[in-house]
Scaffold this motif. Sequence first.
Motif, PDB file in Angstrom:
ATOM      1  N   ASP A   1       6.488  -0.739 -13.348  1.00 14.22           N
ATOM      2  CA  ASP A   1       7.096  -0.251 -14.452  1.00 14.22           C
ATOM      3  C   ASP A   1       6.047   0.041 -15.659  1.00 14.22           C
ATOM      4  O   ASP A   1       6.337   0.273 -16.651  1.00 14.22           O
ATOM      5  N   GLY A   2       4.440  -0.439 -15.101  1.00 12.52           N
ATOM      6  CA  GLY A   2       3.611  -0.302 -16.206  1.00 12.52           C
ATOM      7  C   GLY A   2       3.421  -1.371 -16.830  1.00 12.52           C
ATOM      8  O   GLY A   2       2.279  -1.648 -17.787  1.00 12.52           O
ATOM      9  N   THR A   3       4.216  -2.492 -16.597  1.00 12.06           N
ATOM     10  CA  THR A   3       4.004  -3.550 -17.311  1.00 12.06           C
ATOM     11  C   THR A   3       2.604  -4.347 -16.794  1.00 12.06           C
ATOM     12  O   THR A   3       2.369  -4.541 -15.648  1.00 12.06           O
ATOM     13  N   VAL A   4       1.812  -4.616 -17.714  1.00 16.57           N
ATOM     14  CA  VAL A   4       0.508  -5.501 -17.715  1.00 16.57           C
ATOM     15  C   VAL A   4       0.656  -6.893 -17.455  1.00 16.57           C
ATOM     16  O   VAL A   4       1.280  -7.290 -18.391  1.00 16.57           O
ATOM     17  N   PRO A   5       0.011  -7.546 -16.566  1.00 14.31           N
ATOM     18  CA  PRO A   5       0.167  -8.724 -16.200  1.00 14.31           C
ATOM     19  C   PRO A   5      -0.110  -9.581 -17.910  1.00 14.31           C
ATOM     20  O   PRO A   5      -1.320  -9.234 -18.367  1.00 14.31           O
ATOM     21  N   ALA A   6       0.389 -10.832 -18.039  1.00 16.37           N
ATOM     22  CA  ALA A   6      -0.010 -11.485 -19.319  1.00 16.37           C
ATOM     23  C   ALA A   6      -1.383 -11.944 -19.355  1.00 16.37           C
ATOM     24  O   ALA A   6      -2.113 -12.268 -18.384  1.00 16.37           O
ATOM     25  N   VAL A   7      -1.791 -11.748 -20.549  1.00 13.55           N
ATOM     26  CA  VAL A   7      -3.301 -12.227 -20.664  1.00 13.55           C
ATOM     27  C   VAL A   7      -3.340 -13.454 -21.342  1.00 13.55           C
ATOM     28  O   VAL A   7      -2.792 -13.757 -22.522  1.00 13.55           O
ATOM     29  N   TYR A   8      -4.074 -14.144 -20.766  1.00 13.15           N
ATOM     30  CA  TYR A   8      -4.081 -15.925 -21.066  1.00 13.15           C
ATOM     31  C   TYR A   8      -5.315 -16.172 -21.829  1.00 13.15           C
ATOM     32  O   TYR A   8      -6.335 -15.859 -21.613  1.00 13.15           O
TER      33      TYR A   8
ATOM     34  N   ASP B   1       4.065 -19.646 -22.170  1.00 16.32           N
ATOM     35  CA  ASP B   1       3.547 -19.717 -20.654  1.00 16.32           C
ATOM     36  C   ASP B   1       2.426 -20.482 -20.633  1.00 16.32           C
ATOM     37  O   ASP B   1       1.481 -20.312 -21.776  1.00 16.32           O
ATOM     38  N   ALA B   2       1.907 -21.218 -19.585  1.00 18.43           N
ATOM     39  CA  ALA B   2       0.934 -21.749 -19.588  1.00 18.43           C
ATOM     40  C   ALA B   2       0.657 -22.363 -18.142  1.00 18.43           C
ATOM     41  O   ALA B   2       1.599 -22.538 -17.239  1.00 18.43           O
ATOM     42  N   TYR B   3      -0.759 -22.366 -17.809  1.00 18.12           N
ATOM     43  CA  TYR B   3      -1.037 -22.868 -16.358  1.00 18.12           C
ATOM     44  C   TYR B   3      -2.231 -23.560 -16.250  1.00 18.12           C
ATOM     45  O   TYR B   3      -3.189 -23.593 -17.208  1.00 18.12           O
ATOM     46  N   VAL B   4      -2.581 -24.293 -15.243  1.00 16.19           N
ATOM     47  CA  VAL B   4      -3.733 -25.061 -15.021  1.00 16.19           C
ATOM     48  C   VAL B   4      -4.572 -24.697 -13.891  1.00 16.19           C
ATOM     49  O   VAL B   4      -3.831 -24.187 -12.956  1.00 16.19           O
ATOM     50  N   SER B   5      -5.901 -24.321 -13.745  1.00 18.28           N
ATOM     51  CA  SER B   5      -6.406 -24.147 -12.723  1.00 18.28           C
ATOM     52  C   SER B   5      -7.841 -24.733 -12.503  1.00 18.28           C
ATOM     53  O   SER B   5      -8.438 -25.251 -13.525  1.00 18.28           O
ATOM     54  N   PHE B   6      -8.379 -24.637 -11.383  1.00 19.39           N
ATOM     55  CA  PHE B   6      -9.806 -25.237 -10.936  1.00 19.39           C
ATOM     56  C   PHE B   6     -10.151 -24.754  -9.890  1.00 19.39           C
ATOM     57  O   PHE B   6      -9.669 -24.029  -8.992  1.00 19.39           O
ATOM     58  N   GLU B   7     -11.422 -25.069  -9.553  1.00 16.25           N
ATOM     59  CA  GLU B   7     -11.967 -24.704  -7.917  1.00 16.25           C
ATOM     60  C   GLU B   7     -12.561 -26.006  -7.287  1.00 16.25           C
ATOM     61  O   GLU B   7     -12.796 -27.054  -8.026  1.00 16.25           O
TER      62      GLU B   7
ATOM     63  N   ALA C   1      -9.414 -25.501 -16.013  1.00 17.74           N
ATOM     64  CA  ALA C   1      -9.162 -24.603 -17.324  1.00 17.74           C
ATOM     65  C   ALA C   1      -7.568 -25.162 -17.489  1.00 17.74           C
ATOM     66  O   ALA C   1      -6.922 -25.019 -16.389  1.00 17.74           O
ATOM     67  N   VAL C   2      -7.083 -25.119 -18.676  1.00 13.62           N
ATOM     68  CA  VAL C   2      -5.531 -24.920 -18.948  1.00 13.62           C
ATOM     69  C   VAL C   2      -5.522 -23.727 -20.048  1.00 13.62           C
ATOM     70  O   VAL C   2      -6.131 -23.499 -20.865  1.00 13.62           O
ATOM     71  N   LYS C   3      -4.747 -22.716 -19.709  1.00 13.32           N
ATOM     72  CA  LYS C   3      -4.566 -21.517 -20.325  1.00 13.32           C
ATOM     73  C   LYS C   3      -3.099 -21.346 -20.388  1.00 13.32           C
ATOM     74  O   LYS C   3      -2.248 -21.669 -19.895  1.00 13.32           O
ATOM     75  N   GLY C   4      -2.938 -20.373 -21.619  1.00  5.57           N
ATOM     76  CA  GLY C   4      -1.480 -19.979 -22.239  1.00  5.57           C
ATOM     77  C   GLY C   4      -1.622 -18.770 -22.613  1.00  5.57           C
ATOM     78  O   GLY C   4      -2.320 -18.007 -22.973  1.00  5.57           O
ATOM     79  N   THR C   5      -0.191 -18.254 -22.758  1.00  2.00           N
ATOM     80  CA  THR C   5       0.032 -16.699 -23.338  1.00  2.00           C
ATOM     81  C   THR C   5       1.098 -17.044 -24.516  1.00  2.00           C
ATOM     82  O   THR C   5       1.951 -17.731 -24.112  1.00  2.00           O
ATOM     83  N   LYS C   6       1.010 -16.157 -25.388  1.00  2.00           N
ATOM     84  CA  LYS C   6       2.129 -16.222 -26.289  1.00  2.00           C
ATOM     85  C   LYS C   6       3.196 -15.097 -26.255  1.00  2.00           C
ATOM     86  O   LYS C   6       2.967 -14.207 -25.412  1.00  2.00           O
TER      87      LYS C   6
END
Length: 686
Positions: free
Chosen positions: A523-530, A593-599, A681-686
């Motif tokens: 539908d053209g929605t762009v994935p959230a920018v964190y 929304d928020a998430y954690v990631s690492f490698e 990293a911990v990241k979030g979106t408004k």
Amino acid sequence: MKNYLSFFKILFVIMASFVVSGCVHDDKYTDPDLTGYGCAELVKTKTLEEVKALYTNQTYVFPENTTDVIEGYVSSSDETGNIYKTIFIQDARENPTQGFVISVDAVSTYTRFPQGSKIYIKLNGLALGTYGGLVQLGVKDMAPGAAANGVARIPEKMVATHIFKSCEEPKPIVAKTMTLAELGTANDRFLGCLVQIPDAEFDAKVLCSVFAPAGTSVDRQLNDPTTSVTTRVVRNSGFASFANQTLPSGKGTFIGILSKFNSSYQFYINKLSDLADMKHFPRKDGITSDPCGITESDYTMKTVSEVKQLFNGSLTQITANHLLRAKVTANDETGNLFKYVYVEDATGGIRVNINKTDLYRDERFRVGKEVYIKLKDLYIGNVNGELQIGQPFNGNAGQIAEVDVYKHFIDTKKPATTVVPTERTIAQLTNEDVGRYVKIKNVQFIDADLGKPYASGTTTNRTLEDCSGSKIFLRTSNFASFSGVEVDGGKGDIYAIVSKFNNDYQLWIPFLVNADFDNPRCDGTVPAVYTTIFSDGFDTLANWTAVNIEGTQVWSTTTFGNPRPSAIMDGNRMLNEDWLVSKKIAIPSTFTDAYVSFETDGRFSGNPLELYVTDNYTGTVGTTNWTKLNPGLDTDLNAFSGFVGSGKVNLKSYLNKEVVFAFKYTSVVGSSTTWEVDNFAVKGTK
């Protein structure tokens, strides 16, 4: 009194080395420093037995001013790479009464101290300790948290001033004859000696496999007529020059270095020619001929499509001498598949059930490898709408017994090649595609699945759709390494195995990267920018607290990373429990929304790394109520082959809270994965 008969000046050219940047380890051995090596004749002042007796459950350090010297005959050779940074010696070339282990931080020692050479060791400043219960000679381990009974390897520069080769010519070591039944505490004095085991044979469960997978050390059980005890193994390095060779399938005299790790007796092979006699049949277990060779002309070749056509409507035994040659397209490397693989040829794919874990570590079942499957006496059944190969279980095609694997699966010895997917749309899928590895373009998770992990507590179905509205299930095991990772919110291509449950087609992804959806949705929605709330590249552990619960190893940093450095924990094959606890991190209430990631980058078989989170840290890991997260981890533990992303692990329930994260590392005696962690990293979106 020393009587130096001669000195040799050793000249060598140091080649300029290339510095490779990036995050992959360099596993190549460096050239040895040969400076100062000649030959000498020293006077022995202590026997091997007397020296070993000095160890009493705690590291024993020889005084710097001692003049004590021991002598021995080198029983080992590291020429093939199977023995690493260790020199084994015994007190006589024939009929020894004692063996001994010397731990050295040097490679290619066979060039200086070849098998059969007599050597002297000055003991001043060296130390006695144990590793896995085996007494050995090294230096006192000065690392923080070092074991009270351990030792470190003798530095290479010290080898030249402590270990001397006699000027007499090396002579062959005569292997001491023993049986497996004779291995016990009373004969532990022979640990480090070259021994031979008559009428030995590798256990049927490992027949037709290679000595070791690339980059990984494994144990292969050894049997003889004198005992049925299973704790007699041959330990093979994945870096040995013969690692990719098939184990000898006959019986005969086995020759190797006798060693021990805790209660398990181990043998180390010096060179493959020492096993040349293991070619005789029949074996103790009744196998009458080599099962690992194959001639296509002796069989009727079948394609996957033709094998499926053998199914007669109920569980069907294959009685003819049929042979299938197919490529492995998916295995159990990430835990999303369990005790089965998929194979495919130009006509289709099919699932093969095998009652064995870690199939991906077997050279025959690596993704991209072609394997021969001897079909006679196997069965084909319809399991919930999907045709599968196996042995009978509850009236259908169950798992092929591990002890029968050698009877049916033969390595073609062709190198692994890229698996090319068949391109399909969801609407195009038919029964002919079940078992195939496919690529389906431009799909996305349905709105109802956004923000959810791949699996929630049990094997879970998520729904994929394309922009035409066609839908299909994506099925993920809760044991998959990426099961707790949040599904991507964009659109992209999926690479997956097609399976079927009753009338529903479903997909299984072998790896997390097979479903990377970052493009705008239908539908053209762009994935959230964190935006970043907290990040750490582990230049130091300033944002973390290392908590040692058990064992002597602790969290630290290493010069390897993506980019360098990273956090590291290595259990050194000992019992450990160690936590790495973050500082408090506040997730603002303004985020939706928020998430954690690492490698991670891991190596060696052992326990997986665990990640926990809490919003009520008590200051003590044992009294805190933690919630376990389920991120993706590196699954290629054969080598440090590059850092792997965890995916986005959802933190939506922790919005407007202060949280603390903790990595929990555990290892057991004899098995430990080295885990490196970077780019947290911990990241979030408004």
